[in-house]
Design a protein around this motif. Sequence first.
Motif, PDB file in Angstrom:
ATOM      1  N   TYR A   1       0.850  -1.190   0.000  1.00  9.66           N
ATOM      2  CA  TYR A   1       0.000   0.000   0.000  1.00  9.66           C
ATOM      3  C   TYR A   1       0.884   1.237   0.000  1.00  9.66           C
ATOM      4  O   TYR A   1       1.832   1.324   0.768  1.00  9.66           O
ATOM      5  CB  TYR A   1      -0.907   0.034   1.233  1.00  9.66           C
ATOM      6  CG  TYR A   1      -1.891  -1.100   1.304  1.00  9.66           C
ATOM      7  CD1 TYR A   1      -2.738  -1.381   0.235  1.00  9.66           C
ATOM      8  CD2 TYR A   1      -1.996  -1.884   2.436  1.00  9.66           C
ATOM      9  CE1 TYR A   1      -3.652  -2.414   0.300  1.00  9.66           C
ATOM     10  CE2 TYR A   1      -2.914  -2.919   2.515  1.00  9.66           C
ATOM     11  CZ  TYR A   1      -3.741  -3.181   1.439  1.00  9.66           C
ATOM     12  OH  TYR A   1      -4.642  -4.199   1.508  1.00  9.66           O
ATOM     13  N   THR A   2       0.553   2.196  -0.847  1.00  8.95           N
ATOM     14  CA  THR A   2       1.348   3.427  -0.915  1.00  8.95           C
ATOM     15  C   THR A   2       0.726   4.541  -0.079  1.00  8.95           C
ATOM     16  O   THR A   2       1.303   5.604   0.047  1.00  8.95           O
ATOM     17  CB  THR A   2       1.472   3.910  -2.376  1.00  8.95           C
ATOM     18  OG1 THR A   2       0.169   4.075  -2.917  1.00  8.95           O
ATOM     19  CG2 THR A   2       2.252   2.914  -3.207  1.00  8.95           C
ATOM     20  N   ASP A   3      -0.448   4.299   0.500  1.00  6.45           N
ATOM     21  CA  ASP A   3      -1.121   5.342   1.279  1.00  6.45           C
ATOM     22  C   ASP A   3      -0.829   5.276   2.770  1.00  6.45           C
ATOM     23  O   ASP A   3      -1.461   5.958   3.565  1.00  6.45           O
ATOM     24  CB  ASP A   3      -2.629   5.286   1.042  1.00  6.45           C
ATOM     25  CG  ASP A   3      -3.257   3.991   1.546  1.00  6.45           C
ATOM     26  OD1 ASP A   3      -2.524   3.123   2.065  1.00  6.45           O
ATOM     27  OD2 ASP A   3      -4.488   3.857   1.412  1.00  6.45           O
ATOM     28  N   GLY A   4       0.110   4.418   3.162  1.00  4.06           N
ATOM     29  CA  GLY A   4       0.470   4.311   4.570  1.00  4.06           C
ATOM     30  C   GLY A   4      -0.368   3.315   5.350  1.00  4.06           C
ATOM     31  O   GLY A   4      -0.175   3.134   6.547  1.00  4.06           O
ATOM     32  N   SER A   5      -1.315   2.633   4.688  1.00  7.24           N
ATOM     33  CA  SER A   5      -2.133   1.628   5.363  1.00  7.24           C
ATOM     34  C   SER A   5      -1.264   0.463   5.827  1.00  7.24           C
ATOM     35  O   SER A   5      -0.222   0.171   5.231  1.00  7.24           O
ATOM     36  CB  SER A   5      -3.200   1.074   4.415  1.00  7.24           C
ATOM     37  OG  SER A   5      -4.043   2.096   3.956  1.00  7.24           O
ATOM     38  N   GLU A   6      -1.707  -0.216   6.865  1.00  2.29           N
ATOM     39  CA  GLU A   6      -0.959  -1.365   7.380  1.00  2.29           C
ATOM     40  C   GLU A   6      -0.958  -2.474   6.327  1.00  2.29           C
ATOM     41  O   GLU A   6      -1.976  -2.772   5.714  1.00  2.29           O
ATOM     42  CB  GLU A   6      -1.591  -1.869   8.672  1.00  2.29           C
ATOM     43  CG  GLU A   6      -0.763  -2.941   9.336  1.00  2.29           C
ATOM     44  CD  GLU A   6      -1.306  -3.323  10.706  1.00  2.29           C
ATOM     45  OE1 GLU A   6      -1.032  -4.442  11.133  1.00  2.29           O
ATOM     46  OE2 GLU A   6      -1.991  -2.502  11.323  1.00  2.29           O
ATOM     47  N   GLN A   7       0.199  -3.093   6.130  1.00  3.01           N
ATOM     48  CA  GLN A   7       0.319  -4.136   5.125  1.00  3.01           C
ATOM     49  C   GLN A   7      -0.180  -5.464   5.678  1.00  3.01           C
ATOM     50  O   GLN A   7       0.002  -5.765   6.848  1.00  3.01           O
ATOM     51  CB  GLN A   7       1.774  -4.246   4.678  1.00  3.01           C
ATOM     52  CG  GLN A   7       2.222  -2.973   3.999  1.00  3.01           C
ATOM     53  CD  GLN A   7       3.721  -2.875   3.845  1.00  3.01           C
ATOM     54  OE1 GLN A   7       4.463  -3.492   4.583  1.00  3.01           O
ATOM     55  NE2 GLN A   7       4.152  -2.076   2.897  1.00  3.01           N
TER      56      GLN A   7
END
Length: 163
Positions: free
Chosen positions: A63-69
């Motif tokens: 994820y490039t939006d900072g969401s937890e992977q």
Amino acid sequence: MLAAVMGMSCMAQRMGLVKDQDGYTNVRKGPGTKYEIVDRVPDGMFVNFGPGTNGWCKIYTTYTDGSEQELIGYMSANKIVVPPRVGPWKEVVQVKDEDGYTNIRKGAGTKYAIVGRVKDGSYILVNQDPTGEQHWLKVYTQEGKLRGYISRNKLMPLESPAF
């Protein structure tokens, strides 16, 4: 030179490229071929991987939006390569060609022989042209070896992930 992930035993979570081999690599539910296939990753695509077990790395969402992977599954460590840090003379770009592929030529121009093809959507290494004036760019293998030349208008620049 590229470091094989197997030799690094999937240390910390990081980005890597799926080796150019058979078109794609399977992502499995567990660390081994006895586990079911949950996804397939095309050759030359980036994966976010981390420590696993017995020669298998964990594959995570990117994820490039900072969401937890989130964990997707496992991939054999020998199918992932980590390019060297890309210096100022090379950059990662994506192939964009409505024909489904673009040609790699022996020299800078259409008069030169075709020495390979790259699928639309693949990520490749090219020489950087800070002036934006070169029409033909040198193309490199994941190991950094010169493959040939490709037309700039078939490429889309992107920001390289941190290796």
